[in-house]
Enzyme design. Structure first.
Site, PDB file in Angstrom:
ATOM      1  N   ASP A 268      23.553  -4.384 -35.341  1.00 50.52           N
ATOM      2  CA  ASP A 268      22.570  -4.839 -34.277  1.00 50.52           C
ATOM      3  C   ASP A 268      21.492  -4.553 -34.219  1.00 50.52           C
ATOM      4  O   ASP A 268      20.562  -5.360 -33.493  1.00 50.52           O
ATOM      5  CB  ASP A 268      23.149  -4.545 -32.810  1.00 50.52           C
TER       6      ASP A 268
ATOM      7  N   ASP B  34      28.050  -1.093 -38.359  1.00 46.33           N
ATOM      8  CA  ASP B  34      26.996   0.029 -37.446  1.00 46.33           C
ATOM      9  C   ASP B  34      27.765   0.479 -36.493  1.00 46.33           C
ATOM     10  O   ASP B  34      28.951   0.079 -36.175  1.00 46.33           O
ATOM     11  CB  ASP B  34      25.786  -0.998 -37.067  1.00 46.33           C
TER      12      ASP B  34
ATOM     13  N   ASP C  51      19.928  -2.089 -39.575  1.00 43.59           N
ATOM     14  CA  ASP C  51      20.771  -2.775 -39.929  1.00 43.59           C
ATOM     15  C   ASP C  51      20.381  -3.885 -40.802  1.00 43.59           C
ATOM     16  O   ASP C  51      21.376  -4.614 -41.590  1.00 43.59           O
ATOM     17  CB  ASP C  51      22.112  -3.261 -39.119  1.00 43.59           C
TER      18      ASP C  51
END
Lengths: 331, 1201
Positions: free
Chosen positions: B897, B469, B901
């Site tokens: 995080d 990410d 995700d």
């Protein structure tokens, strides 16, 4: 006492805030996986020295073992076939099972080399699976050493009890099939005494076979398997039984019969008068009489010497090969 | 020109409600992880919330729930202050919690039941059971159970200990106290476990909340309470919760005391469910029906902050609280190595079958040949003469004997399948996890590394793809205001101003940190923001130009248009207080701090008004209405009554949504200038926002007000009504300006990415940000370099997608062809290859994923060195991971995080959560959690490498160790008329794998390391060993098995031949075999150990000594047939020479091959080891040797497509 308590409590009081203050725990070689360690690497030097070292150790041992084995004088005489009378050779089983036939058999043995006392007398059985599962388990060790457990015959099938249901002591197939050939030795016309004491392990006599356990109802069944035991001798003194009960590891095995405690000279002729009682004919087993001296390494057996020499030689060869390759084609 | 991430939502945690859904973003119907299921769960909140989402979305729910009423059958009735009635007819659980799995009574059955889920244990159980049949009894009754019992009890003890710890913490929780209203109307301290639904609870500041409660009244006259949810979702900022006006109003007047609360009423709420962000209820109070939402409840696990007291009614207690319903363990995954191991276990089973068949066939033949003699053999005897009648002695005919022989041989050789391996692996992983957690280099501030999944440690050493990410993972997610564009003028000089040191604080007073003085006290925003002098001058200038007015409005908009709560925090200096802006969105915080730095300090917020210190002058603004951010509008707005009696509407939002509602006719130049500024901001990696405003005249305002009130009190469809109201008012805005917020890269990200790339790991970045931002971040973290050829795919139809993919593919093949030509001519591997980067956006992915174009994308993506996906929705992230995972055997790792995700973390082979600014959802779904992206490097390169290496070796070694023993038994069986006798005592054969040889392999599995951390970090290429599965593969397995056969033959035949024709007894030679095999396998292990530390020494030598002691003890028991055998054996020289000969002869082939391979065909690991040991000594030699691995890497890399 009081003081102590106060001291320790204040001590811990000091310690805990200190620990709290340092948020990071102290660096520890253990938790960071940095313990001091030795990191062996197989460098050519190492490899070559290892091979050389092994060679240096193995070759002398091999030579010594071969020499020791060659010093041993061993006389092996197979008698199971020759002791059968000519007319019975087609029915060996019938011969051995017929109690009416005299089983005495005389063998003459020539001593090939000087033999120093003690000369061990063994009988060797071939193709006798003392290690067969059904056989090995057919005993009861508790019964052998403890008089109070006389009636405990568990595990002794199929030689547990007599047909009346009375427990047999010692029970089980092993004891039942006790070897019963006997040997008498004469040199010239003088009898050679065979010492049959102290042929078993002392530990067995002292702890494994009870000195208050006497044979009972032994070999009273329909089927006689081997030797009958003297019911008045405690088991701890029945050394032939004790030796027999140490079941052999392999289907060809020797058991100590006794010791001749005089030296034998080269070309002495020994007459063995034996009673050929034991039935190996029904399963084509062989019976041999063995007279042997011993060395520091045991009986006559070249294997260990040859094996050590081979391994040692191979190591020298590998050491040379590595050296050559290392010199010719360094990386 | 939309900024990818929803910047304005009160929290950025759950952009699960689709990230800016590019026009027609059809949600992928299957696999929907978040949004769609969560709607489900709330719609059918009956007894069994259908497979509830682990990570429900919050926003979609608050929308759906308020649109419906709850049918009575699915509602829970809570009578305020009447627990008896609330708990009838059905008794609701009390507030005591139990997280333990077992009770004293259920421990044994339940734990055993769980353990027997492992197939291997069933196998061992069946064999142990078979062993109890008299005909099949190979081992004694007790001994046959022992290994299984040992393994089971080790695991059981571990489980019991863990459960005991849980029990203790539960007890502590249950015995905490809080104030509960008793029957005589007094608040008395009560244990948490005694709280029941319907009771009124009073909380004080900093109290932990004991159960899920509906707020009725708080110390704040407007009913606001602040809570911290850090234990619940990890978000450390304060959140506001409200008591309903109705519960406040009715009673505050009637009661004389300051604590006013209703003492009767009926709450009708949904059945307990695990949706943290959703709540749906209504309340009948004083004849009125009030609708309640998620902002009216406080949940167990949170803490009350900045509110001196709050009173609520317990609605969900104990195990029905949302935090308890959400506590679920880590997902269980199975490691690649374990999967391979199972393959080899099957091979071993086949081998076992073969061995057993050989024994069986030979036994059958032997019986057949000797069938006539069986009864005359003293050692066989078919018949039992002991009874009155002659019976059979355990003989059932050849057929049955053969069957029994087969079954017995399976029992005898059962350890071919290594029973201890499973428990050893568990222990080793536990140990590895301990060391990973302890590792100082993976500790960020106070956050340690977390190992949540205990069974995929070794997968970390085999990763080939990393999907990352961006926000919060590569970047810090700490937003910093960088530049502003006001009315077409760019004020971005802050970018050029040099970094000031923190020490300059004092001399540079008001420049950076704008401060206020109030009653002699200095108020200071906590964060300093770099400001543009020009804009400051403009704001403070006295002129009344339009420009100044608009600039003021712009900054006022930044200060007012948010949901930030300012908190005044004491500092060490009593004169100075800090203003801390608490809010759910880091972007909003950054904007509020920026506004403060420009002199518009938000000082106070209550539910009705805000106080802003405007350039030293305190002004009160009434907040008349607030339209929260939602992902459809992608903007939020606030209506403010200014001190000068005007009413202003401020709107801020993503550029794409804002330009649609801006009145462009008014000032076209400004719009164009702002657009170009936005473009330049985003191309340097800033997150952009547009602010607009409109002054409302009274008729507009009144029209809006009535609509707003109607909508916000509506019982049904409130959310959609509010949205309509918002959409109606947010039109014809005047463009004020735009802001650019920087999200800084985390420390060490470029270096980490470089290391990963050198390690042969492909890093793909999947982000919701827009393309320009993504590319610029790509450059700044060295993912993209100027030498790369970029393939950009932005398509709006399937056809164009297909075309661009085909183009990309032909281009890439052309380039690689060129590269290989160049390579041939120059002969330099790989260096001429033009690196390719694929940049693709979410819109294109809509047409590609789950269609036949996936294959094309896969082809293109795998030839590219870097893949950057921008503006992707959460499910698309998972789709991309699946793209690789389903088509290759390569291991994938996803790191992220945020809640967006979660789907990709769960999809990948290894999921890593960053415990950062965004909530804990990613962490909860992950297998491992850590504080920073850069820790990925030590995690993979060091720990992953070690774990893989250790585990691979351990599995092979365990196979070897057990097989060598089984083969030794097998050889002997050939000499016992195939009757399955063992020379080794049954105790020894049972203890062999659990005691004699178990410890060293565990210690080495935990501690051994082939290379030091330094070397592994310095040469990331060494990671390739795991990717290529060098340490465990079928070939190695086969070689190990061949070695096993040789070694077992050496163990067996050397004593056999040496003791041939001797008086040796079965127990004596058995002891020799036992000792030989144990010493041999331990030395074998010792030969392969890389590092001998004291623990290794202790375990290896200790095990050998322990075995000798065990053998001696067994031989000291007079009623075993082997009594004293070991002593009789040890008296003879032959015994010792046999032992020495066995060890040397058995280890020789392995040693020779090892020495040869290590010297003449060294693996890169071997080269590195030598370098490590001899260092500079023969650096030159090492350097030349390094070429070997380098080329092998190049080859490996080329093989991939």
């Amino acid at each position: 006492m009081n003081n102590n308590g106060a001291g320790s409590s204040s001590g811990s009081g000091d310690a805990s805030p200190a620990r709290r203050n340092s948020k990071r725990p102290k660096y520890s070689r253990f938790t960071q996986q940095e313990l001091p360690a030795c990191k062996p690497i197989l460098t050519p030097q190492w490899v070559i020295s290892v091979f050389t070292l092994v060679g240096i150790i193995f070759v002398p041992i091999g030579v010594a073992a071969l020499l020791a084995s060659n010093d041993v004088v061993e006389i092996i005489d197979r008698y199971d076939a020759v002791c059968v009378p000519q007319n019975m050779t087609n029915d060996k089983v019938g011969y051995i099972q017929n109690d009416a036939i005299d089983k005495t058999c005389t063998r003459r043995i020539k001593v090939p080399k000087d033999m120093n006392q003690p000369i061990y007398v063994y009988y060797q059985l071939d193709n006798f699976y003392q290690n067969h599962r059904r056989y090995v388990k057919s005993r009861n060790d508790g019964q052998l050493r403890d008089r109070s457990k006389e009636n405990d015959t568990s595990g002794c099938d199929p030689e547990k009890t007599t047909s009346n249901g009375v427990p047999i002591v010692p029970c089980g197939l092993i004891a039942w099939s006790l070897f019963n050939d006997t040997y008498n030795f004469t040199r010239g016309n003088k009898a050679l005494t065979v010492n049959t004491t102290d042929i078993s392990w002392k530990s067995d006599r002292d702890h494994k076979f009870g000195d208050d356990v006497f044979p009972k109802n032994f070999q009273n069944g329909n089927l006689t398997g081997g030797k009958k035991l003297d019911p008045n001798k405690p088991l701890s003194q029945q050394e032939d039984l004790i030796v027999w009960m140490r079941t052999a590891a392999l289907p060809t095995f020797r058991k100590l019969y006794g010791r001749i405690e005089v030296d034998l000279k080269e070309n002495d002729t020994i007459t063995v008068t034996l009673k050929n009682y034991y039935n190996t004919y029904s399963f084509s087993g062989k019976k041999k009489l063995v007279l042997s001296t011993t060395s520091w390494l045991g009986g006559k057996n070249n294997f260990l010497g040859i094996a050590y020499l081979t391994v040692g030689g191979l190591c020298f060869f590998l050491a040379t090969t590595f050296t050559v390759v290392y010199l010719v084609k360094p990386r | 020109m939309a900024s990818g991430r929803p910047l304005l939502i009160p929290s950025p945690k759950t952009p699960t409600s689709p990230e800016p859904p590019p026009p027609p973003l059809p949600r992928i119907p299957s696999k929907s992880q978040n949004t769609s299921i969560s709607k489900h769960s709330s719609s059918s909140s009956s007894h069994h919330p259908p497979p509830p989402p682990r990570f429900p979305s919050r926003r979609s729910d608050s929308i759906t729930t308020s649109q419906r009423d709850i049918p009575d059958s699915e509602a829970r009735f809570v009578y305020i202050n009447d627990p008896t009635r609330s708990n009838s007819p059905t008794r609701l659980p009390t507030n005591s919690i139990s997280t333990t799995k077992y009770s004293l009574l259920t421990f044994l059955p339940r734990n055993l039941f769980e353990q027997f889920h492992r197939l291997a244990y069933i196998y061992f159980l069946v064999l142990a059971a078979m062993n109890q049949v008299p005909q099949l009894g190979v081992f004694g009754r007790e001994t046959s159970i022992l290994p299984l019992a040992f393994v089971l009890s080790v695991t059981a003890i571990k489980d019991a200990y863990e459960d005991f710890r849980r029990h203790r913490s539960d007890k502590f929780e249950n015995h905490r106290t809080c104030s509960v209203l008793s029957s005589d109307s007094q608040f008395l301290p009560t244990r948490w476990k005694d709280i029941r639904v319907g009771q009124l609870i009073k909380l004080h500041s900093n109290d932990a909340i004991p159960c899920d409660m509906l707020l009725l009244s708080t110390s704040d006259p407007t009913g606001v309470a602040y809570i911290q949810t850090v234990n619940l979702d990890g978000e450390s900022n304060l959140k506001t919760r409200y008591a309903k006006q109705e519960t406040l109003k009715t009673h505050s007047s009637s009661s004389s005391s300051t604590t006013a609360f209703p003492t009767s009423g009926l709450v009708r709420c949904e059945k307990p469910n695990r949706n943290i962000y959703g709540f749906h209820a209504n309340m009948d109070i004083d004849g009125k029906r009030v609708s309640l939402g998620p902002s009216n409840i406080v949940l167990r696990g949170c803490e009350l902050k900045n509110t001196s007291w709050a009173i609520g009614v317990a609605i969900y207690t104990g195990r029905e609280t949302k935090v308890m319903l959400n506590s679920s363990g880590a997902p269980s995954k199975r490691s690649r190595l374990e999967a391979h191991m199972n393959r080899e276990t099957i091979l071993l089973a086949v081998l076992l079958f073969l061995v057993c068949s050989i024994v069986t066939i030979l036994a059958g033949v032997w019986l057949h040949v000797h069938r006539a003699e069986l009864d005359y053999m003293p050692f066989y005897r078919k018949r039992d003469y002991s009874g009155k009648e002659v019976g059979k002695y355990n003989y059932y005919g050849i057929g049955w004997e053969v069957v029994f022989t087969f079954l017995k041989s399976v029992i005898l050789f059962q350890v071919m399948i290594p029973i201890a391996l499973y428990v050893s692996m568990e222990l080793v992983r536990l140990g590895q996890a301990f060391f990973m957690i302890q590792d100082d280099s993976m500790r960020h501030e106070k956050k340690r590394f977390q190992c949540r999944a205990l069974n995929i440690n070794e997968d970390l050493g085999m990763i080939k793809y990393v999907f990352s990410d961006k926000t919060g993972t590569l970047t810090e997610n700490k937003m910093e205001f960088r530049c502003a564009s006001v009315l077409g003028t760019d004020y971005s000089n802050t970018l050029t101003t040099q970094e000031e040191d923190d020490d300059d604080d004092d001399d540079e007073e008001n420049n950076n940190a704008y401060t206020l003085t109030e009653d002699g006290q200095i108020l200071k925003p906590r964060m300093r923001v770099k400001i543009d002098e020009e804009l400051v001058q403009l704001l403070r200038s006295g002129n009344k130009s339009e420009k100044k007015k608009r600039a003021c409005d712009f900054v006022l908009g930044l200060a007012a248009c948010n949901t930030i709560v300012p908190l005044v925090v004491e500092t060490e200096d009593p004169r100075v207080k800090l203003i801390d802006y608490q809010g759910e969105s880091p972007d909003e915080q950054a904007l509020a701090y920026a506004a403060a730095a420009y002199g518009f300090v938000l000082v106070e917020r209550t539910s009705g008004h805000i106080v802003i210190d405007v350039l030293g002058q305190r002004q009160r603004f009434d907040v008349l209405g607030l339209h929260e951010f939602d992902s459809d509008r992608k903007r939020m707005s606030v209506i403010i009554g200014c001190p000068d009696k005007t009413v202003k509407l401020f709107v801020k939002g993503a550029d794409s949504s804002m330009f649609g509602v801006i009145d462009k006719s008014r000032n076209m130049d400004v719009v164009r200038a702002t657009e170009s500024h936005l473009h330049s901001y985003s191309s340097i990696g800033l997150r952009t926002l547009v602010v607009g405003m409109r002054e409302l005249n009274s008729s507009e305002f009144e029209e809006w007000q009535s609509a707003y009130e109607k909508a916000s009190t509506a019982l049904f469809g409130r959310a959609s009504l509010l949205r309509t109201v918002a959409a109606n008012i947010e039109t014809n805005l005047q463009l004020l300006g735009a802001s650019g917020i920087e999200d800084k890269l985390q420390d060490g990200v470029p270096e980490a990415i470089e290391s990963l790339r050198q390690a042969g790991i492909k890093v793909w970045v999947l982000t919701g940000d827009k393309q320009e931002t993504a590319i610029s971040i790509g450059y700044s973290c060295k993912l993209l370099t100027s030498g790369m050829t970029q393939i950009i795919i932005n398509s709006h139809s399937k056809e164009s997608c297909r075309k661009s993919l085909l183009d990309a593919f032909t281009m890439s093949t052309k380039l690689s062809a060129m590269a290989s030509n160049a390579q041939n001519s120059v002969g330099d591997a790989g260096s001429n290859k033009v690196p390719l980067a694929l940049i693709i956006d979410g819109t294109s992915l809509v047409y590609i994923l789950e269609t036949e174009l996936e294959e094309e994308l896969f082809k293109v993506a795998t030839v590219c060195d870097v893949v950057l996906c921008c503006r992707v929705a959460p499910l698309q992230k998972a789709g991309i991971v699946a793209l690789i995972k389903n088509r290759t055997d390569d291991m994938t790792l996803a790191i992220g995080d945020g809640a967006n995700d979660v789907s990709m973390i769960q999809m990948a082979d290894v999921g890593i959560g960053i415990s950062g600014q965004e909530g804990r959802q990613a962490v909860m779904a992950s297998d491992f959690a850590m504080g920073q992206f850069r820790f990925l490097v030590p995690l993979l390169l060091v720990h992953g490498h070690w774990n893989y290496q250790r585990m691979a070796y351990m599995i092979l070694y365990n196979f070897y160790r057990n097989a060598v023993f089984v083969f030794t038994l097998f050889w002997y069986v050939l000499y016992t008329a195939f009757s399955l006798t063992t020379a080794v005592t049954e105790w020894s054969s049972v203890l062999y794998s659990v005691i004699y040889t178990a410890l060293p392999t565990i210690i080495i599995g935990i501690l051994d390391k082939d290379l030091s951390r330094k070397t592994l970090m310095k040469y990331p290429q060494l990671y390739g060993a795991g990717q290529r599965e060098e340490r465990y593969n079928l070939l190695m397995f086969i070689f190990t098995m061949l070695d096993t056969i040789w070694q077992s033959a050496a163990i067996f035949f050397i004593p056999l031949l040496a003791y041939r024709h001797s008086t040796v007894d079965i127990s004596g030679i058995g002891d020799l075999w036992t000792l030989a095999v144990v010493i041999l396998v331990n030395l074998h292990l010792g030969m392969d150990v890389f590092r001998w530390n004291w623990l290794t020494h202790v375990s290896i030598w200790g095990c050998i000594v322990a075995t000798a002691i065990c053998v001696i003890i067994i031989d000291c028991i007079p009623i075993l047939s082997g009594y004293w055998a070991i002593f009789e054996m040890m008296k003879q020289g032959l015994f010792w020479f046999c032992l020495l000969g066995i060890i040397i002869a058995a280890l020789m082939p392995r040693f020779v091959i090892k020495a040869f391979m290590e010297y003449f065909k060294p693996s890169d690991i071997q080269v590195a080891r030598e370098m490590e040991k001899y260092g500079s000594l023969n650096e030159a030699a090492a350097n030349t040797a390094r070429e070997i691995p380098m080329t092998s890497f190049a080859n490996a890399n080329q093989r991939i497509p």
